[in-house]
Write an enzyme that holds these catalytic residues in place. Structure first.
Site, PDB file in Angstrom:
ATOM      1  N   LYS A 128       1.297  -1.398  -0.405  1.00  0.00           N
ATOM      2  CA  LYS A 128      -0.276  -0.588  -0.085  1.00  0.00           C
ATOM      3  C   LYS A 128       0.732   1.155   0.160  1.00  0.00           C
ATOM      4  O   LYS A 128       1.929   1.810   1.310  1.00  0.00           O
ATOM      5  CB  LYS A 128      -0.786  -0.354   0.783  1.00  0.00           C
ATOM      6  CG  LYS A 128      -2.132   0.770   1.612  1.00  0.00           C
ATOM      7  CD  LYS A 128      -3.007   0.126   2.291  1.00  0.00           C
ATOM      8  CE  LYS A 128      -4.143   0.682   2.588  1.00  0.00           C
ATOM      9  NZ  LYS A 128      -5.643   1.284   3.606  1.00  0.00           N
TER      10      LYS A 128
HETATM   11  O1  G3P Z   1      -9.357   1.931   4.625  1.00  0.00           O
HETATM   12  C1  G3P Z   1      -8.517   2.388   4.959  1.00  0.00           C
HETATM   13  C2  G3P Z   1      -9.669   2.833   6.340  1.00  0.00           C
HETATM   14  O2  G3P Z   1      -9.032   1.946   7.256  1.00  0.00           O
HETATM   15  C3  G3P Z   1      -9.763   4.199   6.840  1.00  0.00           C
HETATM   16  O3  G3P Z   1     -10.967   4.656   7.086  1.00  0.00           O
HETATM   17  O4  G3P Z   1     -12.660   5.624   9.117  1.00  0.00           O
HETATM   18  O5  G3P Z   1     -10.074   6.047   9.522  1.00  0.00           O
HETATM   19  O6  G3P Z   1     -11.667   6.736   7.935  1.00  0.00           O
HETATM   20  P1  G3P Z   1     -11.053   5.699   8.364  1.00  0.00           P
END
Ligand code: G3P
Length: 216
Positions: A83
């Protein structure tokens, strides 16, 4: 649409993998830090829990170190997808790793033009962050639709991986917009099976079965 589980919690991944509903796993540095475990150890264990891609993110920001960290991560297991953040150096590193047949997930995508660049750089996956756009009052789902049109126009094979998914509605709308994959936190995946009318209907069936002495 494929389901990846968005966590570095191996107990939760194991439980969900056993359902046969999970096609891969995504992690990020925040999720790995939350697990409290050494990075390589946790990625290696996750790679053993699924045959699908397991995204593991670099922490470098310059081209050379990103490529070097990417190679280190890819060496952990055959199913690691490296990633990389959507920056100029990240795009350069994406091309360098893709040219060595290493799968790359380009992350932190917030615009269709960024997604176009990632596809041109040979990304296996592009990760548009739906929830974080919604957080600033921009329709995250619109971005999925825009990328779908662009990738279909030019037959890019980069898979659209809807990320930063926070709700069952995000999952449904991602599927309707044609995302190839949604990466979803464990609690949201589990919630997808729930409906109050399912619970109510099942309770009524079981009560009738009991009353009528119905046995299988
Ligand atoms: O896949 C990316 C994710 O982990 C981010 O999620 O909820 O932290 O925006 P969030």
């Amino acid at each position: 649409m494929k389901f990846f589980v968005d966590t570095a919690d191996t107990a939760e991944i194991k439980e969900l993998a056993e359902t046969g509903l999970i096609d891969g796993v995504t992690t990020n540095p925040s999720l790995v830090a939350k697990s409290g475990r050494p990075f390589k150890e946790v990625i290696e264990e996750i790679c053993g829990l699924t045959n699908g891609p397991v995204s593991a993110e670099v922490v470098a920001t310059d081209f050379e170190t990103m490529v070097s960290e990417g190679k280190t991560l890819a060496a952990i297991a055959d199913n690691v997808a490296v990633k990389l953040p959507l920056t100029w150096d990240g795009l350069r590193a994406c091309r360098a790793l893709a040219d060595q047949d290493i799968a790359v997930n380009v992350t932190l995508c917030f615009s269709a033009n960024q997604a176009l660049l990632a596809a041109k750089a040979g990304a296996a996956f592009i990760s548009p962050f739906i929830g974080r756009l919604d957080d600033i009052n921009i329709d995250g789902m619109e971005l999925i639709s825009e990328i779908r049109i662009i990738y279909d126009n030019y037959l890019f094979e980069t898979e659209i991986l809807a990320a930063s998914i926070r709700s069952a509605n995000h999952v449904k709308l991602s599927a309707m917009a044609g995302a190839d994959v949604a990466t979803v936190p464990p609690n949201v995946i589990k919630g997808l099976a729930s409906h109050p009318l399912t619970d109510k209907g099942l309770a009524a069936f079981l009560a009738d079965a009991e009353k009528g002495g119905v046995k299988v």
